[in-house]
Design a protein around this motif. Sequence first.
Motif, PDB file in Angstrom:
ATOM      1  N   THR A 113       0.828  -1.202   0.000  1.00 34.79           N
ATOM      2  CA  THR A 113       0.000   0.000   0.000  1.00 34.79           C
ATOM      3  C   THR A 113       0.864   1.254   0.000  1.00 34.79           C
ATOM      4  O   THR A 113       0.620   2.195  -0.763  1.00 34.79           O
ATOM      5  CB  THR A 113      -0.921   0.008   1.238  1.00 34.79           C
ATOM      6  OG1 THR A 113      -1.782  -1.131   1.205  1.00 34.79           O
ATOM      7  CG2 THR A 113      -1.781   1.264   1.265  1.00 34.79           C
ATOM      8  N   ARG A 114       1.879   1.270   0.849  1.00 38.82           N
ATOM      9  CA  ARG A 114       2.762   2.441   0.916  1.00 38.82           C
ATOM     10  C   ARG A 114       3.496   2.668  -0.405  1.00 38.82           C
ATOM     11  O   ARG A 114       3.592   3.805  -0.887  1.00 38.82           O
ATOM     12  CB  ARG A 114       3.781   2.269   2.054  1.00 38.82           C
ATOM     13  CG  ARG A 114       3.187   2.348   3.450  1.00 38.82           C
ATOM     14  CD  ARG A 114       4.277   2.453   4.501  1.00 38.82           C
ATOM     15  NE  ARG A 114       5.129   1.270   4.551  1.00 38.82           N
ATOM     16  CZ  ARG A 114       4.884   0.207   5.304  1.00 38.82           C
ATOM     17  NH1 ARG A 114       3.798   0.162   6.063  1.00 38.82           N
ATOM     18  NH2 ARG A 114       5.711  -0.829   5.311  1.00 38.82           N
ATOM     19  N   LYS A 139       5.296 -17.053  -1.205  1.00 43.35           N
ATOM     20  CA  LYS A 139       4.514 -18.028  -0.441  1.00 43.35           C
ATOM     21  C   LYS A 139       3.144 -17.453  -0.072  1.00 43.35           C
ATOM     22  O   LYS A 139       2.209 -18.199   0.210  1.00 43.35           O
ATOM     23  CB  LYS A 139       5.270 -18.425   0.835  1.00 43.35           C
ATOM     24  CG  LYS A 139       6.518 -19.263   0.592  1.00 43.35           C
ATOM     25  CD  LYS A 139       7.210 -19.599   1.902  1.00 43.35           C
ATOM     26  CE  LYS A 139       8.482 -20.418   1.655  1.00 43.35           C
ATOM     27  NZ  LYS A 139       9.191 -20.728   2.939  1.00 43.35           N
ATOM     28  N   HIS A 140       3.057 -16.135  -0.057  1.00 51.71           N
ATOM     29  CA  HIS A 140       1.804 -15.459   0.289  1.00 51.71           C
ATOM     30  C   HIS A 140       1.023 -15.041  -0.954  1.00 51.71           C
ATOM     31  O   HIS A 140      -0.202 -15.180  -1.003  1.00 51.71           O
ATOM     32  CB  HIS A 140       2.108 -14.220   1.131  1.00 51.71           C
ATOM     33  CG  HIS A 140       2.724 -14.513   2.462  1.00 51.71           C
ATOM     34  ND1 HIS A 140       1.976 -14.687   3.607  1.00 51.71           N
ATOM     35  CD2 HIS A 140       4.032 -14.674   2.810  1.00 51.71           C
ATOM     36  CE1 HIS A 140       2.802 -14.930   4.624  1.00 51.71           C
ATOM     37  NE2 HIS A 140       4.041 -14.930   4.174  1.00 51.71           N
ATOM     38  N   PHE A 141       1.732 -14.505  -1.932  1.00 52.10           N
ATOM     39  CA  PHE A 141       1.081 -13.991  -3.147  1.00 52.10           C
ATOM     40  C   PHE A 141       1.899 -14.414  -4.361  1.00 52.10           C
ATOM     41  O   PHE A 141       3.109 -14.234  -4.397  1.00 52.10           O
ATOM     42  CB  PHE A 141       0.972 -12.460  -3.083  1.00 52.10           C
ATOM     43  CG  PHE A 141       0.197 -11.966  -1.897  1.00 52.10           C
ATOM     44  CD1 PHE A 141      -1.181 -11.955  -1.906  1.00 52.10           C
ATOM     45  CD2 PHE A 141       0.864 -11.534  -0.755  1.00 52.10           C
ATOM     46  CE1 PHE A 141      -1.902 -11.516  -0.800  1.00 52.10           C
ATOM     47  CE2 PHE A 141       0.162 -11.088   0.352  1.00 52.10           C
ATOM     48  CZ  PHE A 141      -1.221 -11.079   0.332  1.00 52.10           C
ATOM     49  N   VAL A 196      -1.803  -6.820  -5.547  1.00 47.13           N
ATOM     50  CA  VAL A 196      -2.547  -5.566  -5.654  1.00 47.13           C
ATOM     51  C   VAL A 196      -4.045  -5.820  -5.478  1.00 47.13           C
ATOM     52  O   VAL A 196      -4.754  -5.028  -4.844  1.00 47.13           O
ATOM     53  CB  VAL A 196      -2.260  -4.874  -6.998  1.00 47.13           C
ATOM     54  CG1 VAL A 196      -3.196  -3.697  -7.212  1.00 47.13           C
ATOM     55  CG2 VAL A 196      -0.813  -4.412  -7.042  1.00 47.13           C
ATOM     56  N   GLY A 197      -4.534  -6.938  -6.005  1.00 44.56           N
ATOM     57  CA  GLY A 197      -5.935  -7.285  -5.801  1.00 44.56           C
ATOM     58  C   GLY A 197      -6.261  -7.454  -4.327  1.00 44.56           C
ATOM     59  O   GLY A 197      -7.309  -7.014  -3.854  1.00 44.56           O
ATOM     60  N   ALA A 198      -5.344  -8.053  -3.587  1.00 45.75           N
ATOM     61  CA  ALA A 198      -5.544  -8.242  -2.145  1.00 45.75           C
ATOM     62  C   ALA A 198      -5.529  -6.909  -1.410  1.00 45.75           C
ATOM     63  O   ALA A 198      -6.305  -6.686  -0.474  1.00 45.75           O
ATOM     64  CB  ALA A 198      -4.460  -9.160  -1.591  1.00 45.75           C
ATOM     65  N   VAL A 199      -4.641  -6.010  -1.835  1.00 47.25           N
ATOM     66  CA  VAL A 199      -4.568  -4.679  -1.220  1.00 47.25           C
ATOM     67  C   VAL A 199      -5.880  -3.921  -1.431  1.00 47.25           C
ATOM     68  O   VAL A 199      -6.439  -3.336  -0.494  1.00 47.25           O
ATOM     69  CB  VAL A 199      -3.396  -3.868  -1.809  1.00 47.25           C
ATOM     70  CG1 VAL A 199      -3.529  -2.384  -1.481  1.00 47.25           C
ATOM     71  CG2 VAL A 199      -2.074  -4.391  -1.272  1.00 47.25           C
ATOM     72  N   MET A 248      -7.494  -5.356 -14.717  1.00 46.69           N
ATOM     73  CA  MET A 248      -7.011  -6.426 -13.851  1.00 46.69           C
ATOM     74  C   MET A 248      -7.960  -6.656 -12.676  1.00 46.69           C
ATOM     75  O   MET A 248      -8.314  -7.798 -12.360  1.00 46.69           O
ATOM     76  CB  MET A 248      -5.620  -6.055 -13.324  1.00 46.69           C
ATOM     77  CG  MET A 248      -5.023  -7.047 -12.338  1.00 46.69           C
ATOM     78  SD  MET A 248      -3.502  -6.391 -11.618  1.00 46.69           S
ATOM     79  CE  MET A 248      -4.164  -5.168 -10.483  1.00 46.69           C
ATOM     80  N   LEU A 249      -8.415  -5.581 -12.062  1.00 46.76           N
ATOM     81  CA  LEU A 249      -9.289  -5.703 -10.901  1.00 46.76           C
ATOM     82  C   LEU A 249     -10.671  -6.224 -11.287  1.00 46.76           C
ATOM     83  O   LEU A 249     -11.315  -6.924 -10.495  1.00 46.76           O
ATOM     84  CB  LEU A 249      -9.406  -4.365 -10.183  1.00 46.76           C
ATOM     85  CG  LEU A 249      -8.149  -3.899  -9.433  1.00 46.76           C
ATOM     86  CD1 LEU A 249      -8.338  -2.487  -8.902  1.00 46.76           C
ATOM     87  CD2 LEU A 249      -7.826  -4.852  -8.284  1.00 46.76           C
ATOM     88  N   MET A 250     -11.123  -5.883 -12.481  1.00 41.29           N
ATOM     89  CA  MET A 250     -12.432  -6.355 -12.911  1.00 41.29           C
ATOM     90  C   MET A 250     -12.464  -7.870 -13.107  1.00 41.29           C
ATOM     91  O   MET A 250     -13.527  -8.486 -13.141  1.00 41.29           O
ATOM     92  CB  MET A 250     -12.855  -5.650 -14.202  1.00 41.29           C
ATOM     93  CG  MET A 250     -13.246  -4.192 -14.018  1.00 41.29           C
ATOM     94  SD  MET A 250     -14.579  -3.918 -12.807  1.00 41.29           S
ATOM     95  CE  MET A 250     -13.646  -3.430 -11.334  1.00 41.29           C
TER      96      MET A 250
END
Length: 204
Positions: A26-27, A55-57, A64-67, A121-123
């Motif tokens: 985010t930052r 391992k996480h993403f 970015v989708g998770a953010v 991408m987000l859509m």
Amino acid sequence: MSILSKLSFKDQAFRLREDAILDATTRILAVKGFDLMTIDDIAAEVGISKPSLYKHFKSKEELVGAVMTRLIDEAGAQLASLDAGLSALQQLQALLEWALRVRLGGGLPFLPSTSAHVREMLMKNLLYVGKVIKLNSQLEKRVRQAKAAGELRADLPDDVILFSYYARSCDPTVEYLRLYSKMGDEDIVRYMLDVSFQGMLATK
């Protein structure tokens, strides 16, 4: 008892690291944007290796989708936490005030407004889209309530009000005021809310 406290130590550590990754992303997004941000940037910010981050993403797009999904969740939680005694207009004002404060703190990268690639991408992120639709429905309900109560102009279409409302949360005026005026954050938030809901015309 919180959800985190119910997890094993290993799972707690995993969750905390994931939160740290999202915070760092985010930052960096707020400063560099999607195209210039790299996985190396994020790993360095968190202080972990790229393999550990993966391992996480699995990709920058997933991250970015998770953010953005977390951001929508936070906005929804903020809206739900407002005093039920507030009018619909007061709730809309309170949520925008929250968004402006989060943004001034570097925690609100409104990527969809600045990048067609990110919007596309987000859509494709069904979780994100579902949450956006839910939040939009909640805000649209408050717009209609405010119009019915005579708090907002009844002649303006709901979409005009809603999209103008969303635009205020990513208005570059915020950055310009911080960089070039002598205003502090409190004044910036106050004046942005005044312009958003009262306009610039002098009252007669």
